[in-house]
Design a protein around this motif. Structure first.
Motif, PDB file in Angstrom:
ATOM      1  N   LEU A   1       0.823  -1.206   0.000  1.00 41.26           N
ATOM      2  CA  LEU A   1       0.000   0.000   0.000  1.00 41.26           C
ATOM      3  C   LEU A   1       0.862   1.263   0.000  1.00 41.26           C
ATOM      4  N   SER A   2       2.002   1.193   0.671  1.00 37.83           N
ATOM      5  CA  SER A   2       2.842   2.388   0.795  1.00 37.83           C
ATOM      6  C   SER A   2       3.324   2.873  -0.577  1.00 37.83           C
ATOM      7  N   LYS A   3       3.257   1.992  -1.587  1.00 39.90           N
ATOM      8  CA  LYS A   3       3.701   2.400  -2.938  1.00 39.90           C
ATOM      9  C   LYS A   3       2.517   2.544  -3.887  1.00 39.90           C
ATOM     10  N   ALA A   4       1.310   2.397  -3.358  1.00 40.16           N
ATOM     11  CA  ALA A   4       0.150   2.315  -4.261  1.00 40.16           C
ATOM     12  C   ALA A   4      -0.579   3.644  -4.414  1.00 40.16           C
ATOM     13  N   LYS A   5      -1.140   3.835  -5.631  1.00 41.22           N
ATOM     14  CA  LYS A   5      -1.970   5.024  -5.884  1.00 41.22           C
ATOM     15  C   LYS A   5      -3.444   4.640  -5.935  1.00 41.22           C
ATOM     16  N   ARG A   6      -3.678   3.420  -6.384  1.00 38.03           N
ATOM     17  CA  ARG A   6      -5.068   2.976  -6.448  1.00 38.03           C
ATOM     18  C   ARG A   6      -5.153   1.460  -6.193  1.00 38.03           C
ATOM     19  N   ILE A   7      -6.103   1.084  -5.346  1.00 36.21           N
ATOM     20  CA  ILE A   7      -6.332  -0.352  -5.133  1.00 36.21           C
ATOM     21  C   ILE A   7      -7.821  -0.642  -5.351  1.00 36.21           C
TER      22      ILE A   7
ATOM     23  N   LYS B   1     -12.953 -10.748 -14.577  1.00 38.71           N
ATOM     24  CA  LYS B   1     -11.615 -11.199 -14.962  1.00 38.71           C
ATOM     25  C   LYS B   1     -10.542 -10.271 -14.383  1.00 38.71           C
ATOM     26  N   ILE B   2      -9.390 -10.848 -14.126  1.00 39.78           N
ATOM     27  CA  ILE B   2      -8.248 -10.023 -13.692  1.00 39.78           C
ATOM     28  C   ILE B   2      -7.148 -10.197 -14.746  1.00 39.78           C
ATOM     29  N   PHE B   3      -6.643  -9.079 -15.272  1.00 39.85           N
ATOM     30  CA  PHE B   3      -5.635  -9.129 -16.333  1.00 39.85           C
ATOM     31  C   PHE B   3      -4.346  -8.469 -15.872  1.00 39.85           C
ATOM     32  N   THR B   4      -3.227  -8.923 -16.418  1.00 41.59           N
ATOM     33  CA  THR B   4      -2.007  -8.114 -16.301  1.00 41.59           C
ATOM     34  C   THR B   4      -2.022  -7.158 -17.485  1.00 41.59           C
ATOM     35  N   SER B   5      -1.113  -6.177 -17.516  1.00 41.25           N
ATOM     36  CA  SER B   5      -1.143  -5.233 -18.639  1.00 41.25           C
ATOM     37  C   SER B   5      -0.822  -5.941 -19.951  1.00 41.25           C
ATOM     38  N   GLU B   6       0.060  -6.973 -19.928  1.00 41.88           N
ATOM     39  CA  GLU B   6       0.361  -7.701 -21.185  1.00 41.88           C
ATOM     40  C   GLU B   6      -0.878  -8.419 -21.688  1.00 41.88           C
TER      41      GLU B   6
ATOM     42  N   GLY C   1      -1.291  -0.488 -19.984  1.00 42.61           N
ATOM     43  CA  GLY C   1       0.105  -0.377 -19.569  1.00 42.61           C
ATOM     44  C   GLY C   1       0.381   0.577 -18.444  1.00 42.61           C
ATOM     45  N   SER C   2      -0.586   1.407 -18.049  1.00 39.18           N
ATOM     46  CA  SER C   2      -0.256   2.356 -16.992  1.00 39.18           C
ATOM     47  C   SER C   2      -0.409   1.755 -15.597  1.00 39.18           C
ATOM     48  N   TRP C   3      -1.069   0.601 -15.481  1.00 41.01           N
ATOM     49  CA  TRP C   3      -1.211  -0.066 -14.189  1.00 41.01           C
ATOM     50  C   TRP C   3      -0.669  -1.494 -14.304  1.00 41.01           C
ATOM     51  N   PRO C   4      -0.174  -2.022 -13.213  1.00 35.81           N
ATOM     52  CA  PRO C   4       0.326  -3.402 -13.302  1.00 35.81           C
ATOM     53  C   PRO C   4      -0.783  -4.447 -13.469  1.00 35.81           C
ATOM     54  N   VAL C   5      -1.977  -4.118 -13.001  1.00 40.17           N
ATOM     55  CA  VAL C   5      -3.059  -5.113 -13.077  1.00 40.17           C
ATOM     56  C   VAL C   5      -4.388  -4.406 -13.349  1.00 40.17           C
TER      57      VAL C   5
ATOM     58  N   GLY D   1      -7.854  -0.159 -13.725  1.00 41.05           N
ATOM     59  CA  GLY D   1      -6.464  -0.499 -13.498  1.00 41.05           C
ATOM     60  C   GLY D   1      -6.121  -0.147 -12.061  1.00 41.05           C
ATOM     61  N   CYS D   2      -5.199  -0.883 -11.471  1.00 42.26           N
ATOM     62  CA  CYS D   2      -4.835  -0.581 -10.072  1.00 42.26           C
ATOM     63  C   CYS D   2      -3.466  -1.168  -9.758  1.00 42.26           C
ATOM     64  N   ASP D   3      -2.961  -0.841  -8.582  1.00 40.37           N
ATOM     65  CA  ASP D   3      -1.672  -1.404  -8.171  1.00 40.37           C
ATOM     66  C   ASP D   3      -1.823  -2.838  -7.689  1.00 40.37           C
ATOM     67  N   PHE D   4      -2.914  -3.105  -6.972  1.00 37.78           N
ATOM     68  CA  PHE D   4      -3.225  -4.493  -6.598  1.00 37.78           C
ATOM     69  C   PHE D   4      -4.687  -4.595  -6.161  1.00 37.78           C
ATOM     70  N   VAL D   5      -5.137  -5.827  -6.072  1.00 32.72           N
ATOM     71  CA  VAL D   5      -6.528  -6.095  -5.703  1.00 32.72           C
ATOM     72  C   VAL D   5      -6.526  -6.754  -4.326  1.00 32.72           C
TER      73      VAL D   5
END
Ligand code: FAD
Length: 501
Positions: free
Chosen positions: A142-148, A274-279, A295-299, A310-314
């Motif tokens: 969380l300390s590195k996240a902008k959106r969850i 569904k949960i996707f990675t950016s690829e 591509g702007s979010w990891p997931v 898009g978010c940093d994590f779920v």
């Protein structure tokens, strides 16, 4: 297997959470001479402290994580074995631990808890919260996240969205209202403004423990600190730890990478499609994305309402499933629909001499009309305590009746900084249309809901400092016909306590 037994104990309890530890304490105090073993996968044990009986059925307590040596010092006949049970052989009354040891038992109690019902297994961008380790992993990420994105509508999700600051939170709930496990739409409506308001400053220190990563001093009780830099030594995140409990977030700072307070957006009546990675998203049809930039979010998470975020994590906060897996193979346990080990009114499973308590079991006796099982801290304590009494009673050939705590469902907790008391069929559970509701609500102050069936009070939700819990508990237990009082029951100008004295 029988020949390899290192030792046979009179009682073995599996699990160092509240259910297991309370069971051990009960057994060891009732039969101090009995050989008792506690086998637990977690490095610490959880003990109940400052227990307070608030009323006939309501109870409050704090929970401390302690070194197991504290328990062994208190009960000289207790041996704590730090290993996980790998297999159980009910026919030979023996079990094997992951470090290769085999122990025999005369009576066994399984208190293995639950594990998070994750949206998907082994996705590094999907986190479940269950124990101290997973709560710290959340804090770190969380300390590195902008959106969850938080998925789920139970107690954990409620507390999490309220506590997280400095990070945008998208909260996806499958119901029409928040907190469906505990509240109806009216109570949810009462609570929603708290999500928009700043958190009140904490002027009193939290009286509950903080979950820390520090190793307790040898033999000493654990000190709970909010030290973010502390590290637990010698524990691996793959171990099955005990479930956290009330105020699990108190000792960890739930701060995202940005400044500012809470920012929560709600997505109602949707589930995860569904949960996707950016690829993966790059290779999917363009309409999958909606307004997000690839591509702007990891997931990315696609919801059944058609929106993709898009978010940093779920965070998967969709409940727990009973942790029965290590105990089933080769045995004949009856399982309930929710996957728990079925237990009868003496906490006995379908296997001889095997009891179960806490999150791992499902209460399959005929419930009192005002009680239901919920996988909560209080019920873990009550079941562990009662299982211990039942095991002792059987060995001592004493009769025992179902404890009074199973007469009425009752729970005290805190949501969005409000005191919350739930009694009986607080959401009209199982009553169909055969009930009516009385509601009193003062915005920002209190929400009182009473569930009546056949003129009798069968449940209540009390949010805020209502001071009504004891009176309502009595009214439910007494099954008094309240028809003559009608809506006066919730008239704020009547001192209801005096009224029913
Ligand atoms: P646990 O506490 O999960 O303990 C299980 C024990 O079994 C652990 O020690 C584990 O190491 C051990 N174990 C597991 N498998 C094995 C094995 N194979 N061999 C040996 N040992 C094993 N409840 C509330 O009432 N109020 C709350 O506010 C609240 N908040 C919560 C917040 C979070 C984040 C979570 C996850 C739960 C929360 N709960 C809350 C629920 C509550 O924590 C649980 O209901 C309760 O802790 C269950 O206790 P237990 O002893 O059955 O299981």
């Amino acid at each position: 297997m029988a020949n390899r037994k290192e030792k046979t104990f009179r009682f073995i309890i599996i699990g160092g959470g509240i259910a297991g530890v309370t069971c051990v304490e009960q057994l060891s105090s009732q039969i101090p001479s009995a050989d008792v073993a506690l086998i637990t996968a977690s490095p610490h044990i959880k003990t109940v402290t400052n227990y307070r009986q608030v009323s006939k059925t309501l109870e409050e307590f704090d929970v401390e994580e302690q070194a197991s040596s504290v328990l062994e010092e208190k009960f000289p006949n207790l041996t704590v074995i730090h290993s996980a049970v790998k297999s159980l052989h009910t026919r030979s009354h023996s079990l094997e631990t992951t470090d290769g040891r085999v122990f025999g038992y005369e009576k066994l109690c399984i208190c293995g808890g639950g594990r998070p019902k994750l949206l998907t297994q082994e996705n590094p961008y999907v986190l479940g919260i269950r124990d101290t380790d997973s709560a710290q992993e959340l804090q770190k990420r969380l300390s590195k996240a902008k959106r969850i994105v938080v998925v789920g509508n139970g107690g954990i999700a409620l507390e999490l969205v309220y506590e997280v600051e400095g990070c945008e939170v998208i909260w996806a709930v499958k119901d029409k209202a928040i907190g469906n496990t505990f509240f109806d739409a009216g109570a949810a409506q009462f609570l929603i403004p708290s999500l928009e308001a700043a958190k009140p400053e904490k002027d009193t220190p939290c009286k509950r423990p903080r979950y820390t990563t520090e190793e307790p001093a040898p033999g000493g009780s654990h000190t709970f600190t909010a030290d973010r830099n502390a590290r637990r030594q010698g524990s691996s995140s793959t171990e099955a730890g005990s479930a956290l409990g009330p105020d699990w977030h108190e000792g960890i700072v739930l701060q995202g990478s940005e400044q500012g307070t809470r920012r929560v957006s709600l997505e109602y009546q949707c589930e995860v499609e569904k949960i996707f990675t950016s690829e993966e998203l790059l290779n999917s049809p363009p309409q999958t994305l909606g307004h997000e930039n690839v591509g702007s979010w990891p997931v990315y998470i696609k919801l059944t309402n058609g929106k993709t975020f898009g978010c940093d994590f779920v965070v998967s906060a969709t409940g727990v499933v009973p942790n029965t897996e290590p105990f089933l193979h080769g045995n004949n346990f009856a399982l309930a629909d929710d996957g728990g080990l079925q237990v009868d009114d003496h906490m006995m499973t379908s296997e001889p001499d095997v009891y179960a308590a806490g999150d791992v079991c499902t209460a399959c006796w005929e419930h009192s009309p005002m009680w239901q099982q919920m996988r909560l801290w209080t019920q873990a304590r009550q079941m562990g305590w009662y299982a211990g009494r039942c095991m002792a009673a059987q060995v001592l050939s004493e009769p025992i009746e179902l404890d009074f705590c199973f007469e009425l469902f009752s729970h005290i907790t805190k949501f969005f900084n409000y005191k919350v008391v739930l009694l009986g069929k607080f959401n009209g559970q199982g009553l169909g249309s055969d009930h009516e509701l009385l509601v009193r609500c003062t915005k920002g102050l209190e929400y009182v809901k009473v569930v009546l069936s056949g003129g009798r009070m069968v449940g209540a939700v009390l949010i805020g400092e209502t001071d009504l819990e004891e009176t309502f508990e009595n009214l439910i237990l007494n099954e008094m016909d309240l028809t003559p009082y009608g809506e006066e029951l919730l008239n704020p100008n009547i001192d209801i306590e005096d009224y029913f004295d």
